[in-house]
Scaffold this active site. Structure first.
Site, PDB file in Angstrom:
ATOM      1  N   ILE A  63       0.418  -1.209   0.071  1.00 40.95           N
ATOM      2  CA  ILE A  63       0.148   0.145   0.053  1.00 40.95           C
ATOM      3  C   ILE A  63       0.627   1.147  -0.184  1.00 40.95           C
ATOM      4  CG2 ILE A  63      -2.492  -0.690   0.541  1.00 40.95           C
ATOM      5  CD1 ILE A  63      -0.914   0.114   3.357  1.00 40.95           C
ATOM      6  N   THR A 131      -7.430   1.686  16.277  1.00 34.50           N
ATOM      7  CA  THR A 131      -7.053   0.739  17.674  1.00 34.50           C
ATOM      8  C   THR A 131      -7.362   1.867  19.115  1.00 34.50           C
ATOM      9  OG1 THR A 131      -5.453  -0.028  19.400  1.00 34.50           O
ATOM     10  CG2 THR A 131      -5.152   1.922  17.187  1.00 34.50           C
ATOM     11  N   ASP A 132      -7.697   1.254  20.127  1.00 29.29           N
ATOM     12  CA  ASP A 132      -8.165   1.998  21.160  1.00 29.29           C
ATOM     13  C   ASP A 132      -7.154   2.386  21.367  1.00 29.29           C
ATOM     14  OD1 ASP A 132      -6.907  -0.561  21.949  1.00 29.29           O
ATOM     15  OD2 ASP A 132      -8.134  -0.637  23.805  1.00 29.29           O
ATOM     16  N   GLU A 133      -5.917   1.936  20.711  1.00 30.98           N
ATOM     17  CA  GLU A 133      -4.512   3.283  21.277  1.00 30.98           C
ATOM     18  C   GLU A 133      -4.231   4.221  21.529  1.00 30.98           C
ATOM     19  OE1 GLU A 133      -0.794   0.230  21.244  1.00 30.98           O
ATOM     20  OE2 GLU A 133      -2.118  -1.309  21.831  1.00 30.98           O
ATOM     21  N   TYR A 156       3.594   3.413  17.410  1.00 34.19           N
ATOM     22  CA  TYR A 156       2.209   2.781  16.222  1.00 34.19           C
ATOM     23  C   TYR A 156       0.795   3.369  17.087  1.00 34.19           C
ATOM     24  CZ  TYR A 156      -1.450  -0.941  16.476  1.00 34.19           C
ATOM     25  OH  TYR A 156      -2.857  -1.188  16.385  1.00 34.19           O
ATOM     26  N   SER A 159       1.087   6.299  15.129  1.00 39.20           N
ATOM     27  CA  SER A 159       0.538   6.671  13.403  1.00 39.20           C
ATOM     28  C   SER A 159      -0.591   5.399  13.164  1.00 39.20           C
ATOM     29  CB  SER A 159       1.719   5.040  13.115  1.00 39.20           C
ATOM     30  OG  SER A 159       1.556   4.053  13.629  1.00 39.20           O
ATOM     31  N   LYS A 160      -0.905   4.914  13.756  1.00 39.81           N
ATOM     32  CA  LYS A 160      -2.536   5.284  13.822  1.00 39.81           C
ATOM     33  C   LYS A 160      -3.361   5.840  13.843  1.00 39.81           C
ATOM     34  CE  LYS A 160      -4.427   1.738  12.871  1.00 39.81           C
ATOM     35  NZ  LYS A 160      -4.421   0.574  11.653  1.00 39.81           N
ATOM     36  N   HIS A 290       5.059   2.392  27.972  1.00 41.87           N
ATOM     37  CA  HIS A 290       4.123   1.650  28.697  1.00 41.87           C
ATOM     38  C   HIS A 290       2.497   2.420  28.718  1.00 41.87           C
ATOM     39  CE1 HIS A 290       3.601  -3.050  29.434  1.00 41.87           C
ATOM     40  NE2 HIS A 290       1.841  -2.867  28.838  1.00 41.87           N
TER      41      HIS A 290
HETATM   42  P1  NAD Z   1      -1.034  -8.145  11.333  1.00 41.37           P
HETATM   43  O1  NAD Z   1       0.138  -7.762  12.085  1.00 41.37           O
HETATM   44  O2  NAD Z   1      -1.204 -10.066  12.004  1.00 41.37           O
HETATM   45  O3  NAD Z   1      -1.799  -7.969   9.990  1.00 41.37           O
HETATM   46  C1  NAD Z   1      -1.599  -7.300   9.619  1.00 41.37           C
HETATM   47  C2  NAD Z   1      -1.155  -7.557   7.865  1.00 41.37           C
HETATM   48  O4  NAD Z   1      -0.809  -5.994   7.381  1.00 41.37           O
HETATM   49  C3  NAD Z   1       0.380  -8.926   7.132  1.00 41.37           C
HETATM   50  O5  NAD Z   1      -0.958  -9.459   6.772  1.00 41.37           O
HETATM   51  C4  NAD Z   1      -0.077  -7.883   6.268  1.00 41.37           C
HETATM   52  O6  NAD Z   1       1.409  -8.330   5.561  1.00 41.37           O
HETATM   53  C5  NAD Z   1      -0.048  -6.683   5.938  1.00 41.37           C
HETATM   54  N1  NAD Z   1       0.529  -5.399   5.486  1.00 41.37           N
HETATM   55  C6  NAD Z   1       1.490  -5.244   6.273  1.00 41.37           C
HETATM   56  N2  NAD Z   1       2.084  -3.797   5.315  1.00 41.37           N
HETATM   57  C7  NAD Z   1       1.588  -3.663   4.480  1.00 41.37           C
HETATM   58  C8  NAD Z   1       2.000  -2.944   3.208  1.00 41.37           C
HETATM   59  N3  NAD Z   1       2.663  -2.126   3.172  1.00 41.37           N
HETATM   60  N4  NAD Z   1       1.121  -3.024   2.395  1.00 41.37           N
HETATM   61  C9  NAD Z   1       0.070  -4.021   1.794  1.00 41.37           C
HETATM   62  N5  NAD Z   1      -0.460  -5.281   3.172  1.00 41.37           N
HETATM   63  C10 NAD Z   1       1.125  -5.059   4.207  1.00 41.37           C
HETATM   64  O7  NAD Z   1      -2.099  -7.143  12.561  1.00 41.37           O
HETATM   65  P2  NAD Z   1      -3.222  -7.754  12.823  1.00 41.37           P
HETATM   66  O8  NAD Z   1      -3.188  -7.438  14.030  1.00 41.37           O
HETATM   67  O9  NAD Z   1      -4.403  -8.169  12.634  1.00 41.37           O
HETATM   68  O10 NAD Z   1      -4.715  -5.572  13.001  1.00 41.37           O
HETATM   69  C11 NAD Z   1      -5.709  -5.293  11.812  1.00 41.37           C
HETATM   70  C12 NAD Z   1      -5.728  -4.291  11.707  1.00 41.37           C
HETATM   71  O11 NAD Z   1      -6.524  -4.003  12.580  1.00 41.37           O
HETATM   72  C13 NAD Z   1      -4.379  -3.103  11.848  1.00 41.37           C
HETATM   73  O12 NAD Z   1      -4.696  -1.868  11.406  1.00 41.37           O
HETATM   74  C14 NAD Z   1      -4.537  -2.995  13.498  1.00 41.37           C
HETATM   75  O13 NAD Z   1      -3.869  -1.911  13.483  1.00 41.37           O
HETATM   76  C15 NAD Z   1      -6.069  -3.011  13.758  1.00 41.37           C
HETATM   77  N6  NAD Z   1      -5.835  -3.150  15.471  1.00 41.37           N
HETATM   78  C16 NAD Z   1      -5.506  -4.714  15.307  1.00 41.37           C
HETATM   79  C17 NAD Z   1      -5.705  -4.899  16.911  1.00 41.37           C
HETATM   80  C18 NAD Z   1      -5.281  -6.228  17.752  1.00 41.37           C
HETATM   81  O14 NAD Z   1      -6.007  -6.822  18.483  1.00 41.37           O
HETATM   82  N7  NAD Z   1      -4.728  -6.951  16.500  1.00 41.37           N
HETATM   83  C19 NAD Z   1      -6.572  -4.250  17.818  1.00 41.37           C
HETATM   84  C20 NAD Z   1      -7.176  -3.380  16.783  1.00 41.37           C
HETATM   85  C21 NAD Z   1      -7.054  -2.445  15.821  1.00 41.37           C
HETATM   86  O1  DAU Z   2      -5.608  -2.355  22.185  1.00 45.10           O
HETATM   87  C1  DAU Z   2      -5.031  -3.002  20.475  1.00 45.10           C
HETATM   88  C2  DAU Z   2      -4.035  -3.112  20.014  1.00 45.10           C
HETATM   89  O2  DAU Z   2      -3.948  -4.413  20.973  1.00 45.10           O
HETATM   90  C3  DAU Z   2      -3.711  -3.427  18.959  1.00 45.10           C
HETATM   91  O3  DAU Z   2      -3.762  -1.458  18.704  1.00 45.10           O
HETATM   92  C4  DAU Z   2      -2.253  -3.703  18.668  1.00 45.10           C
HETATM   93  O4  DAU Z   2      -2.128  -3.580  16.933  1.00 45.10           O
HETATM   94  C5  DAU Z   2      -2.019  -4.757  19.397  1.00 45.10           C
HETATM   95  O5  DAU Z   2      -1.179  -5.418  18.865  1.00 45.10           O
HETATM   96  C6  DAU Z   2      -1.679  -5.110  20.615  1.00 45.10           C
HETATM   97  O6  DAU Z   2      -1.323  -3.758  21.509  1.00 45.10           O
HETATM   98  P1  DAU Z   2      -0.412  -4.173  23.484  1.00 45.10           P
HETATM   99  O7  DAU Z   2       0.576  -3.496  23.356  1.00 45.10           O
HETATM  100  O8  DAU Z   2      -1.784  -4.360  23.931  1.00 45.10           O
HETATM  101  O9  DAU Z   2      -0.879  -5.691  22.291  1.00 45.10           O
HETATM  102  P2  DAU Z   2       0.805  -6.431  23.462  1.00 45.10           P
HETATM  103  O10 DAU Z   2       0.299  -7.959  22.934  1.00 45.10           O
HETATM  104  O11 DAU Z   2       2.029  -6.405  22.646  1.00 45.10           O
HETATM  105  O12 DAU Z   2       0.696  -6.986  24.914  1.00 45.10           O
HETATM  106  C7  DAU Z   2      -0.094  -6.779  25.591  1.00 45.10           C
HETATM  107  C8  DAU Z   2       0.396  -6.600  27.227  1.00 45.10           C
HETATM  108  O13 DAU Z   2       1.201  -7.749  27.706  1.00 45.10           O
HETATM  109  C9  DAU Z   2       0.659  -4.964  26.593  1.00 45.10           C
HETATM  110  O14 DAU Z   2       0.436  -4.358  27.948  1.00 45.10           O
HETATM  111  C10 DAU Z   2       1.893  -5.385  27.077  1.00 45.10           C
HETATM  112  C11 DAU Z   2       2.436  -6.977  27.523  1.00 45.10           C
HETATM  113  N1  DAU Z   2       3.358  -7.579  27.198  1.00 45.10           N
HETATM  114  C12 DAU Z   2       3.478  -8.319  26.009  1.00 45.10           C
HETATM  115  C13 DAU Z   2       4.692  -8.534  25.322  1.00 45.10           C
HETATM  116  C14 DAU Z   2       4.420  -8.877  24.331  1.00 45.10           C
HETATM  117  C15 DAU Z   2       4.332  -8.249  28.118  1.00 45.10           C
HETATM  118  O15 DAU Z   2       4.236  -8.638  29.546  1.00 45.10           O
HETATM  119  N2  DAU Z   2       5.446  -9.598  27.544  1.00 45.10           N
HETATM  120  C16 DAU Z   2       5.589  -9.619  26.328  1.00 45.10           C
HETATM  121  O16 DAU Z   2       6.272 -10.039  25.763  1.00 45.10           O
END
Ligand code: NAD
Ligand code: DAU
Length: 350
Positions: A63, A131-133, A156, A159-160, A290
């Site tokens: 993208i 995201t809620d972040e 992160y 950027s979101k 954090h």
């Molecule tokens: P993920 O990292 O598992 O997947 C991201 C996908 O985007 C991958 O398939 C990757 O190949 C693709 N991608 C990355 N860069 C790209 C580029 N430049 N062009 C095209 N494709 C690209 O992420 P996820 O956890 O599935 O999250 C998906 C979306 O939801 C994100 O926008 C994230 O911010 C949002 N989100 C995630 C969570 C969560 O808990 N995981 C919660 C709230 C919102």
């Molecule tokens: O809230 C939504 C977000 O949740 C999404 O937008 C993000 O894409 C997704 O990655 C997630 O972010 P977090 O930072 O909350 O998720 P993570 O699993 O990385 O971490 C969850 C919590 O656990 C956070 O408080 C950090 C902590 N943590 C994480 C890792 C990877 C640890 O204590 N040890 C670890 O090794």
């Protein structure tokens, strides 16, 4: 709203693959195009079961490449976009913020520009998955609502937040039909083992330390990934133009309590003595900046569109553990290659 041809970006990732699967099976009359760069987080084996469906098409692409994206929109004439492609891991954003600006900000603006130049006159919708972040961090009380002011802390979330603002700007400035949702932490199958739950499952399985940042007191609100996909489906089809919805699980856990529950489940599944897995818990240096607590008020989504989370956390966590234990090949594949290097970089100095 009805659609004919929808672009889902990031459909080979964790949430994206669940969403693509839901749409392919639920809407056989839609043509679904999954555009994904296949970064370390994108994996076509996440979509193995639907790859031959006639309403599905995969395109590998970036993208960030504006001319490629413009050409794609010119040729395909999408009437809907659901945009999930992103760099998604907070720790990686702390090591390499620019990658997050490129994909999450520039990539989103490229999609908006291509949509603006090529959108169909008889209806078009751009759905941005966020995201809620973006709301920052809560203290012990309160919840994020749709009117909470943005206060992102990590590269992160910054950027979101920026991409959310751009999406709203295209509504306010050019009248584009946009919707946005901001969701809490998802969990479930196909989750890359860099995030807390799948990383801990992987480490417990392999008798490796479970790294807990700081004191483990940070709180996250966990949601079953399929409930998130269902919410996106409802919002995409039914939300009024320009709206934002918060999505969350009403399911707050401190990291340490969550890990103790996970250890209990893993002891049972691996036939280990009670308490064995918990011996792997290791407190390590905290994540920089954090956020303490996230909690989502999703009453707008519940009241407007009747969405509620379906799965209790213990049941969902057990299903998740079962999935990882039954999908060793998937887990071995995604933890080969660069994963070891990433793990060393992130954890060896903690
Ligand atoms: P993920 O990292 O598992 O997947 C991201 C996908 O985007 C991958 O398939 C990757 O190949 C693709 N991608 C990355 N860069 C790209 C580029 N430049 N062009 C095209 N494709 C690209 O992420 P996820 O956890 O599935 O999250 C998906 C979306 O939801 C994100 O926008 C994230 O911010 C949002 N989100 C995630 C969570 C969560 O808990 N995981 C919660 C709230 C919102
Ligand atoms: O809230 C939504 C977000 O949740 C999404 O937008 C993000 O894409 C997704 O990655 C997630 O972010 P977090 O930072 O909350 O998720 P993570 O699993 O990385 O971490 C969850 C919590 O656990 C956070 O408080 C950090 C902590 N943590 C994480 C890792 C990877 C640890 O204590 N040890 C670890 O090794």
């Amino acid at each position: 709203m009805e659609f004919k041809k929808i672009l889902i970006t990031g459909g080979a990732g964790f949430i994206g693959s669940h969403l693509v699967r839901l749409f392919i099976n639920k809407y056989p009359n839609y043509h679904i195009v999954n555009l994904d760069k296949l970064t370390y987080a994108g994996n076509l084996s996440n979509l193995h079961d639907i790859e031959n469906k006639t309403n599905y098409e995969f395109i590998k692409g970036d993208i960030v490449d504006a001319s490629f994206i413009n050409q794609l929109f010119l040729e395909q004439k999408f009437d809907g976009v659901i945009h999930l492609a992103a760099e998604s891991h907070v720790d990686r954003s702390i090591s390499n913020p620019l990658e997050f600006v490129m994909t999450n900000v520039i990539g989103t603006v490229n999609l908006l520009n291509a949509a603006k130049a090529n959108k169909k006159e008889d209806g078009f919708r751009f759905y941005h998955v966020s995201t809620d972040e973006v709301y920052g961090s809560l203290g012990e009380t309160n919840m994020f609502t749709e009117s909470t002011a943005y206060d992102p802390h990590s590269p992160y979330s910054a950027s979101k937040a920026s991409s959310d603002h751009f999406v709203r700007a295209y509504h306010d400035t050019y009248g584009m039909d946009i919707v946005i949702s901001n969701c809490s932490n998802n969990y479930g199958s196909f989750h890359f083992p860099e995030k807390l739950i799948p990383l801990s499952i992987y480490n417990i399985k392999n008798n490796k330390p479970i790294p807990i940042y700081g004191k483990g007191e940070n709180i996250r609100d966990w949601l079953w990934v399929e409930d998130h996909a269902r919410a996106i489906d409802l919002i995409f089809h039914n939300a009024k133009k320009g709206n934002t919805y918060n999505i969350g699980g009403h399911n707050e856990w401190t990291n340490i309590d969550l890990i103790h529950l996970l250890c209990k489940i893993m002891d049972k599944k691996l036939n280990r003595a009670a308490g064995d897995s918990a011996k792997l818990i290791t407190y390590v240096k905290d994540r920089a900046g954090h956020d303490l607590r996230y909690a989502i008020d999703s009453s707008k989504l519940q009241n407007d569109l009747g969405w509620i989370p379906t799965l209790q956390f213990e049941e969902g966590l057990e299903k998740t553990v079962d999935w990882y234990l039954n999908n060793e090949v998937w887990l071995n594949n995604v933890t080969s290659g660069d994963y070891e290097k990433y793990y060393k970089e992130q954890y060896s100095k903690r």
